[in-house]
Design an enzyme around this catalytic site. Structure first.
Site, PDB file in Angstrom:
ATOM      1  N   PRO A   9      48.348  46.335  30.695  1.00 18.39           N
ATOM      2  CA  PRO A   9      47.164  45.826  30.001  1.00 18.39           C
ATOM      3  C   PRO A   9      46.653  44.545  30.655  1.00 18.39           C
ATOM      4  O   PRO A   9      47.435  43.661  31.013  1.00 18.39           O
ATOM      5  CB  PRO A   9      47.682  45.568  28.584  1.00 18.39           C
ATOM      6  CG  PRO A   9      48.846  46.481  28.437  1.00 18.39           C
ATOM      7  CD  PRO A   9      49.488  46.541  29.785  1.00 18.39           C
ATOM      8  N   GLU A  10      45.344  44.465  30.825  1.00 20.42           N
ATOM      9  CA  GLU A  10      44.751  43.287  31.446  1.00 20.42           C
ATOM     10  C   GLU A  10      44.197  42.362  30.362  1.00 20.42           C
ATOM     11  O   GLU A  10      44.305  42.639  29.162  1.00 20.42           O
ATOM     12  CB  GLU A  10      43.703  43.719  32.460  1.00 20.42           C
ATOM     13  CG  GLU A  10      44.308  44.645  33.519  1.00 20.42           C
ATOM     14  CD  GLU A  10      43.487  44.795  34.790  1.00 20.42           C
ATOM     15  OE1 GLU A  10      42.720  43.883  35.131  1.00 20.42           O
ATOM     16  OE2 GLU A  10      43.629  45.846  35.460  1.00 20.42           O
ATOM     17  N   LYS A  59      47.753  37.368  29.823  1.00 19.09           N
ATOM     18  CA  LYS A  59      48.384  38.588  29.330  1.00 19.09           C
ATOM     19  C   LYS A  59      49.413  38.304  28.237  1.00 19.09           C
ATOM     20  O   LYS A  59      50.257  39.154  27.943  1.00 19.09           O
ATOM     21  CB  LYS A  59      49.027  39.340  30.495  1.00 19.09           C
ATOM     22  CG  LYS A  59      48.023  39.772  31.556  1.00 19.09           C
ATOM     23  CD  LYS A  59      48.687  40.537  32.681  1.00 19.09           C
ATOM     24  CE  LYS A  59      47.664  40.941  33.738  1.00 19.09           C
ATOM     25  NZ  LYS A  59      48.266  41.738  34.834  1.00 19.09           N
ATOM     26  N   ARG A 267      51.088  46.298  44.360  1.00 20.42           N
ATOM     27  CA  ARG A 267      50.203  47.193  43.607  1.00 20.42           C
ATOM     28  C   ARG A 267      49.273  47.886  44.591  1.00 20.42           C
ATOM     29  O   ARG A 267      48.989  47.364  45.672  1.00 20.42           O
ATOM     30  CB  ARG A 267      49.367  46.412  42.578  1.00 20.42           C
ATOM     31  CG  ARG A 267      50.153  45.573  41.595  1.00 20.42           C
ATOM     32  CD  ARG A 267      51.096  46.371  40.725  1.00 20.42           C
ATOM     33  NE  ARG A 267      50.425  47.353  39.907  1.00 20.42           N
ATOM     34  CZ  ARG A 267      49.846  47.096  38.740  1.00 20.42           C
ATOM     35  NH1 ARG A 267      49.857  45.860  38.258  1.00 20.42           N
ATOM     36  NH2 ARG A 267      49.277  48.049  38.044  1.00 20.42           N
TER      37      ARG A 267
END
Length: 278
Positions: A9-10, A59, A267
């Site tokens: 989740p950002e 976050k 990533r």
């Protein structure tokens, strides 16, 4: 090492949760339990207390209760999620439920369940200060400081595409926004962070603010500029492949050229060499 395929989740998700939980639970005494047991200390410390506020920092979520020093800290990580249960009768929590928050005066009204989170703990004020000191400015907060963002980039030799994922540089950007912000600003992701021109650094900040705010409003990531979106179609109804320009796309929505996929900062990076090296 292969890139992680799960999506964390950002910042827009965290700020939306803070807003929604404040609306649902703020100002109410809560019955707080930890069915799984891993957050029992936090649950016992705040059980029966009134939830004063829910703060989002990047976050991280901080739940503040009346009469309790510090805050309950939640970091969802890759696997954490909240589920709001409203249908009466409220079902019993699952064995994997880390925390359950229920209005004490009306336990049949709703329950907010947390599972799978990386962190769900009570932080004392010193621990909270230490956590926040590790974070860069949050573009969604009123105290988000673009000058601090610029200063953080100026101290880093790493590629800008790696720097944007460093929560000590800027809090709240994840892999999707990294790709979309860099494309929107036409920045080569391999440019050393400290070599990005000052006007481009400001554009990166302003673009991030705008995209994250849109994410909070829509409760989903939508970064496609209006001129590239289907005419007349509400942004809230765009299909998944219409919501982004380069992320997980094979062709760039802006120029039609191939999107390159490479690993950067653990990533998968998605970027368009035609648009971002022009």
């Amino acid at each position: 090492m292969s890139a992680v395929s799960l999506v964390m989740p950002e910042g827009h998700t965290i700020h939306r949760l803070a807003r929604d939980h404040t609306r649902l639970l703020g100002g109410r005494a809560l019955h707080v339990t930890s069915p799984q047991g891993r957050a029992s200390a936090a649950a016992q410390a705040v059980d029966g207390r009134v939830l004063d506020a829910v703060d989002a920092h990047g976050k991280h979520l901080l739940y503040r209760f009346a009469g309790v020093e510090g805050a309950v800290h939640v970091h969802l990580g890759l696997f954490g999620r909240f589920v709001t249960r409203r249908k009466a009768p409220i079902p019993q929590p699952r064995a994997t439920t880390r925390l359950r928050l229920v209005p004490a005066e009306d336990p049949d009204a709703l329950a907010v369940d947390l599972s799978g989170a990386t962190a769900s703990e009570l932080l004392d004020p010193a621990q909270e200060d230490a956590l926040l000191a590790r974070l860069g400015p949050d573009p969604l907060r009123r105290d988000g400081d673009p000058d601090a963002f610029a200063a953080n980039l100026a101290r880093r030799r790493i590629p800008i595409g790696a720097a944007l994922l460093d929560q000590a540089v800027v809090a709240g950007i994840g892999n999707v926004y990294r790709a979309e912000v860099l494309h929107a600003c036409r920045v080569d992701p391999y440019t050393p962070a400290r070599e990005v021109p000052a006007d481009t650094v400001r554009a990166l900040w302003d673009t991030t603010v705008a995209m994250l705010r849109e994410g909070v409003r829509l409760n989903r990531i939508v970064t496609t500029p209006p001129e590239l979106a289907p005419a007349g179609k509400p942004r809230s109804r765009l299909r998944r492949d219409e919501r982004v320009v380069v992320y997980r796309r094979s062709a760039c929505l802006a120029c039609g050229g191939p999107v390159t996929r490479e690993e950067l900062a653990m990533r998968t990076l998605f970027w368009c060499p035609a648009c971002q090296r022009g």
